[in-house]
Design a protein around this motif. Structure first.
Motif, mmCIF file in Angstrom:
data_model
loop_
_atom_site.group_PDB
_atom_site.id
_atom_site.type_symbol
_atom_site.label_atom_id
_atom_site.label_comp_id
_atom_site.label_asym_id
_atom_site.label_seq_id
_atom_site.Cartn_x
_atom_site.Cartn_y
_atom_site.Cartn_z
ATOM 1 N N ASP A 742 33.937 28.496 46.939
ATOM 2 C CA ASP A 742 34.589 28.965 45.711
ATOM 3 C C ASP A 742 35.695 29.974 46.051
ATOM 4 O O ASP A 742 36.811 29.583 46.409
ATOM 5 C CB ASP A 742 33.503 29.533 44.792
ATOM 6 N N ASN A 743 35.369 31.251 45.986
ATOM 7 C CA ASN A 743 36.436 32.262 46.046
ATOM 8 C C ASN A 743 36.766 32.710 47.469
ATOM 9 O O ASN A 743 35.937 32.608 48.370
ATOM 10 C CB ASN A 743 36.020 33.479 45.228
ATOM 11 N N SER A 744 37.977 33.235 47.591
ATOM 12 C CA SER A 744 38.394 33.841 48.858
ATOM 13 C C SER A 744 37.643 35.158 49.040
ATOM 14 O O SER A 744 36.917 35.612 48.154
ATOM 15 C CB SER A 744 39.885 34.178 48.815
ATOM 16 N N LEU A 806 43.092 30.626 40.354
ATOM 17 C CA LEU A 806 42.626 32.013 40.412
ATOM 18 C C LEU A 806 42.558 32.457 41.876
ATOM 19 O O LEU A 806 43.481 32.215 42.631
ATOM 20 C CB LEU A 806 41.267 32.148 39.713
ATOM 21 N N ASN A 807 41.408 33.065 42.268
ATOM 22 C CA ASN A 807 41.324 33.513 43.670
ATOM 23 C C ASN A 807 40.503 32.554 44.524
ATOM 24 O O ASN A 807 39.960 32.938 45.556
ATOM 25 C CB ASN A 807 40.729 34.922 43.743
ATOM 26 N N ASP A 808 40.421 31.303 44.116
ATOM 27 C CA ASP A 808 39.692 30.320 44.916
ATOM 28 C C ASP A 808 40.397 30.084 46.249
ATOM 29 O O ASP A 808 41.626 30.031 46.314
ATOM 30 C CB ASP A 808 39.598 28.982 44.165
ATOM 31 N N GLY A 895 32.393 28.209 38.199
ATOM 32 C CA GLY A 895 33.202 27.076 37.744
ATOM 33 C C GLY A 895 32.621 25.748 38.180
ATOM 34 O O GLY A 895 32.480 24.826 37.371
ATOM 35 N N ARG A 896 32.257 25.648 39.447
ATOM 36 C CA ARG A 896 31.805 24.356 39.996
ATOM 37 C C ARG A 896 30.337 24.064 39.757
ATOM 38 O O ARG A 896 29.938 22.897 39.717
ATOM 39 C CB ARG A 896 32.099 24.321 41.505
ATOM 40 N N ALA A 897 29.532 25.145 39.643
ATOM 41 C CA ALA A 897 28.088 24.900 39.524
ATOM 42 C C ALA A 897 27.540 25.158 38.124
ATOM 43 O O ALA A 897 26.443 24.682 37.810
ATOM 44 C CB ALA A 897 27.343 25.765 40.539
HETATM 45 MN MN LIG Z 1 36.454 30.767 41.727
#
Ligand SMILES: [Mn+2]
Ligand SMILES: CC(C)(COP(=O)(O)O)[C@@H](O)C(=O)NCCC(=O)O
Length: 941
Positions: A742-744, A806-808, A895-897
């Motif tokens: 997901d995010n960085s 976003l920050n993904d 978002g994904r889960a």
């Molecule tokens: Mn994200």
């Protein structure tokens, strides 16, 4: 690499055409070359990419444009595909390149505007310049354009004179059917029912489409029984159609346009004109035969008994009465024909409908009433473009007909030139070659037409020029465009529920408001053709799969998320503008983005189904697409970098801490770590507020401290048992784990990477499952370590976004992060090196295909998305290939889960991990609170 043969030729991607004819292809020069030139003798240069339906009142135009070249990591992709055994060349014999289908219409009486439009976009010249479609095309004397409709005959000379092209006429019925079949098969949210103001999309099974009745309502009406592709019969029709409504309406109301007439009907009350059952039965229903008092017994029947002249009736009432008379009649005749041939499904198309709620309700009512609910009236979102699309389909070799629903992505950019006339121009995709338009700052504001302004650079600073004493400011074309786009998207009332009822049509309750004009009612976007998209192969049932967990057809839900996204907007604009250096141009684009996105939101609030079935994932994706439209390609770029650096700095300490633990407590700590680090989410308002209260590391520590089990959804014990076994029982390790990151920053560096490392490191809890596997030469089970000790998963695939959201973290950024992390970690280093991943990141790998495809323990694969959520019906071909042997999926992030895939079922073991960073979602989904955690484990179904 095997030499290319002419029979199984991989696609040699030309940047100049939408399709290639590969028949007779042969290699020119040395066949040992890596990328030999392939000669395509049958590839003609005059492939047109424009088709028209020129009707009595409207010209409908469909045109194709090639995708802009995005900076892609082609080499890495290519080597990945080779490793995964993905070939481009096997699916079709003449592949189409990625591109977009645009839908535009003009009034026939303004045909000159249509010709100007075609000329300004050079659509008549058919993509013959090898440098690409957007550059100056060359003249082609023999160019043809496919067209259908009466105007194809009437205006052929005009096209020849003005554009130098010949019109090739296509049969209208053929085109209608081809267009309808294409749409019904290819577009997921194309058909819908419309009853009492409620729009519901209907999932059409491609394999169970035929037979159906197609009712095309143009000036007249055609009823066509469709039995298959190219198999149809015009079984009936009626001369009482759209032309009748417009013609009679014009005579009776003095309206100047069809749209004006339709708008009038919105404020009408037909019982002033129509004779109702109640008028005959003294206000009573005729219940015995199912007629309520408000049923229209006789259209215009009241006017015979009244002692009134035409002028005594309100034009609004006349228009509504006419509209209902004609719609009802068409619905009834359609039903009778469906009955005649035993057809249950009736699709209505044609520009008469124009997305107009009363028209659709009336037709639906007639079909429902007469069939006693047995037959269904359905409408098509691209209702007016059937003929033009069919004409487009009649070009040979475009390859469109064998594309599937998952290869089409519909987008709704501000700049979609869906409406002809003065306001048109390029999509906003590429600001660098857009024109500026002068505004005369004397009292009258004049907008210059885009076409006369081509070639200026919108990135120039505003200038003030004095011409003959008049001050002329230049503003970017973009502002004008957004202004117009905002008008088009501006919310206007559609008929609310309850406008019709069994037995009759009540007075419209949106009385006094103006109806959206026909121009704006065009609820179609730009259709992106992405031939590389695939359905994720591990879904248990792709047909019933619904990515969205939150259904926004519930209005209170829509209102809530509308507010959340609106409130987030100023902060997002700040970040976006800063990411582009805070220049004036960036600020202007930021402002334009905010206006555009707000307009989309407002439009969807008013009409949630305007762009197809709406879920939260669609809204979140729309925001990202809108940012890209205004050239904000990575709004969180600097934030991501900062968080990556801070997290990488503490990674060695974390790894040391983990290494000192037992396998069991390490697995728990790792899962806790993933959940804790998911707090770094710049899309969550609550989290962003937290970031002001501490450093990244402080917040990470605080979040880890709070990780009290049991979590709100806590299947960790089942997961641990599957991974490590229990009571001395050693489980079979997983072969291939897909980790959807997901995010960085901390999320990936301190959360998902250490988990990936754990899967790849030697682990004594699992069985030696692979030693007998002859095709691999490994002594042990763990190719990256060669220790003879098995791993929890033999291969790990990190699945990351193709485009920023976003920050993904993106698939382009990830190898570099892994490379940095690997400096502190042997497991990651060896695993990544074996797959060439680190070389990809550090040096531009020259020949990745030399790698043994079976020894790729750690890979990065792009998912095909640019959103915080993921719709698994449309993923990259690399991901689909990587998924084929996968037996463990770990989906991470809200978002994904949660927003998507929370309820999705997979054919392999699945772990869904996320921190819930929104109070309302926590309450709704898990009956908990913000910052609760979800660890949902589902064994293979
Ligand atoms: Mn994200
Ligand atoms: C956009 C997101 C899904 C991203 O979450 P992530 O997938 O990064 O965990 C999430 O931040 C979100 O739903 N935000 C909106 C809700 C809010 O601000 O409360």
């Amino acid at each position: 690499m095997a030499p290319t043969s002419s029979s199984a030729t991989p696609i040699h991607r030309s940047s100049s055409r939408p399709q290639l004819d590969l028949s007779g292809a042969a290699i020119q020069g040395n066949i040992e070359e890596r990328d030999p030139t392939i000669l395509l003798p049958n590839q003609s240069d005059d492939i047109s990419h424009l088709a028209l339906d020129i009707g009595g009142s409207l010209i409908k135009l469909v045109y194709f444009s090639r995708h802009e070249d995005r900076p892609t990591d082609d080499k890495r992709k290519k080597s990945l595909k080779e490793r995964l055994g993905v070939s481009n060349g096997t699916r079709r014999s003449y592949p189409i390149l990625g591109g977009r289908l645009h839908f535009v219409k003009f009034e026939t009486r303004k045909i000159n505007e249509c010709l100007d439009f075609i000329y300004s976009k050079q659509l008549h010249r058919g993509g013959i310049d090898p440098r690409g479609w957007t550059s100056e095309p060359q003249v082609n004397e023999n160019a043809i354009i496919k067209a259908t409709g009466g105007g194809a005959y009437k205006f052929a000379d005009m096209f020849k004179e003005r554009l130098g092209v010949s019109i090739e006429k296509e049969d209208e019925m053929n085109c209608l059917v081809a267009g309808a079949n294409f749409l019904l098969k290819a577009i997921r949210h194309e058909a819908f029912t419309h009853m009492e103001g409620q729009k519901n999309f209907v999932q059409i099974d491609q394999n169970d489409l035929f037979p159906y009745l197609l009712v095309n309502i143009g000036s007249g009406v055609s009823m066509i029984k469709v039995d298959g592709d190219g198999k149809f019969e015009r079984v009936s029709g009626t001369n009482v159609g759209g032309g009748t409504y417009w013609g009679l309406g014009r005579l009776m109301t003095k309206c100047k346009s069809f749209d004006e007439l339709l708008e009038l009907s919105q404020r009408g009350d037909n019982k002033e004109v129509d004779m109702l059952v109640g008028d005959i039965y003294g206000g009573m229903d005729y219940a015995k035969i199912g007629l309520s008092a408000s049923t229209i017994a006789s259209s215009f029947g009241k006017t015979i008994s009244d002692n009134k002249e035409l002028e005594d009736y309100r034009p609004e009432d006349i228009s509504l009465s006419l509209l209902r008379m004609i719609s009802y009649n068409i619905g009834q005749i359609a039903y009778l024909n469906a009955l005649r041939f035993g057809l249950k499904r009736i699709f209505f198309g044609g520009f008469f409908i124009r997305g107009h709620a009363y028209t659709m309700d009336t037709i639906s009512f007639a079909v429902h009433f007469w069939s006693k609910g047995d037959a269904k009236a359905m409408f098509l979102r691209h209702e007016g473009f059937l003929g033009a699309l069919g004409a487009f389909m009649s070009y040979e070799k475009h390859g469109l007909d064998d594309l599937m629903a998952h290869q089409f992505v519909e987008r709704f950019p501000m700049g979609a030139p869906c409406v002809g006339g003065k306001i048109h121009g390029p999509p906003l995709g590429d600001l660098s070659d857009k024109a500026r338009n002068p505004i005369f700052t004397s009292k009258n504001i004049l907008f210059a037409d885009y076409n006369s302004e081509r070639g200026h650079d919108s990135r120039e600073e505003d200038q003030t020029i004095i011409i003959s004493g008049v001050i002329v400011h230049h503003i970017s074309w973009m502002e004008k465009f957004v202004q117009k786009g905002t008008e088009i998207l501006a919310p206007v009332p559609m008929a609310p529920p309850g406008t019709t009822g069994l037995g009759g049509f009540e007075r419209p309750s949106s009385k006094g408001e103006t109806l959206r004009s026909d121009d704006a009612a065009l609820n179609v976007g730009v259709l992106h053709l992405v031939p590389t998209l695939e359905v994720f192969p591990l879904l248990v049932d792709p047909k019933t799969y619904e990515p969205n967990t939150i259904d926004l057809s519930d209005h209170s839900e829509l209102e809530y998320w509308f507010t959340v996204l609106s409130e987030h907007l100023p902060d997002l604009v700040d970040k976006a503008v800063a990411s582009e250096g805070g220049t004036d141009d960036a600020r202007r684009r930021g402002d334009a983005f905010a206006r555009a996105f707000s307009a989309h939101l407002a439009r969807l609030m008013e009409e949630p189904a305007a762009y197809g079935k709406l879920g939260l994932a669609n809204l979140l994706e729309l925001r990202e697409e809108c940012l890209r439209e205004f050239q904000f390609l990575d709004a969180y770029r600097t934030i991501k970098q900062r968080e990556n650096e801070a997290s990488l700095a503490v990674l060695p300490d974390l790894l040391m801490e983990l290494d000192s633990m037992s396998e069991e407590s390490r697995l728990l700590t790792l899962i806790e770590g993933v959940l804790a680090a998911n707090i770094f989410d710049w899309g969550s308002r609550a989290c962003v507020e937290l970031y002001h209260k501490g450093t990244i590391i402080e917040i990470y520590r605080m979040s880890r401290k709070k990780m009290q089990r049991p979590w709100r959804v806590d299947d960790f014990d089942a997961f641990r048992e599957r991974m490590l076994g229990s009571g001395g029982n050693k489980p079979v390790p997983h072969k291939r784990a897909l980790l959807f990151v997901d995010n960085s920053g901390a999320d990936v560096v301190l959360g998902m990477l250490p988990l990936a490392r754990e899967l790849l490191r030697p682990n004594l809890s699992v069985r030696l499952a692979y030693t007998q596997n002859a095709e691999n030469n490994f002594k042990g089970n763990c190719p990256n370590i060669h220790s003879g000790i098995p791993c929890l998963a033999r291969y790990v695939v990190l699945v990351a976004n193709s485009l920023p959201a976003l920050n993904d973290v993106t698939a382009i950024e990830l190898p570099e992060i892994v490379a940095e992390a690997a400096k502190h970690c042997d497991v990651l280093r060896k695993a990544a090196e074996a797959g060439g991943l680190l070389m990809d990141a550090m040096i531009n790998i020259q020949d990745a295909s030399k790698d043994d495809s079976s020894s790729v323990p750690l890979m990065v694969v792009e998912n095909g998305c640019g959103s915080p959520c993921i719709d698994l019906r449309q993923v990259s071909s690399e991901l689909a290939a990587a998924a084929k042997n996968a037996d463990l999926i770990i989906l991470e992030g809200m978002g994904r889960a949660l927003h998507t895939n929370y309820n999705a079922r997979f054919r392999c073991d699945t772990l869904k991990l996320a921190m819930v960073k929104n109070q309302r979602l926590a309450e709704k989904l898990v009956k908990g609170n913000i910052y609760d955690c979800v660890c949902r484990y589902e064994p293979a179904s």
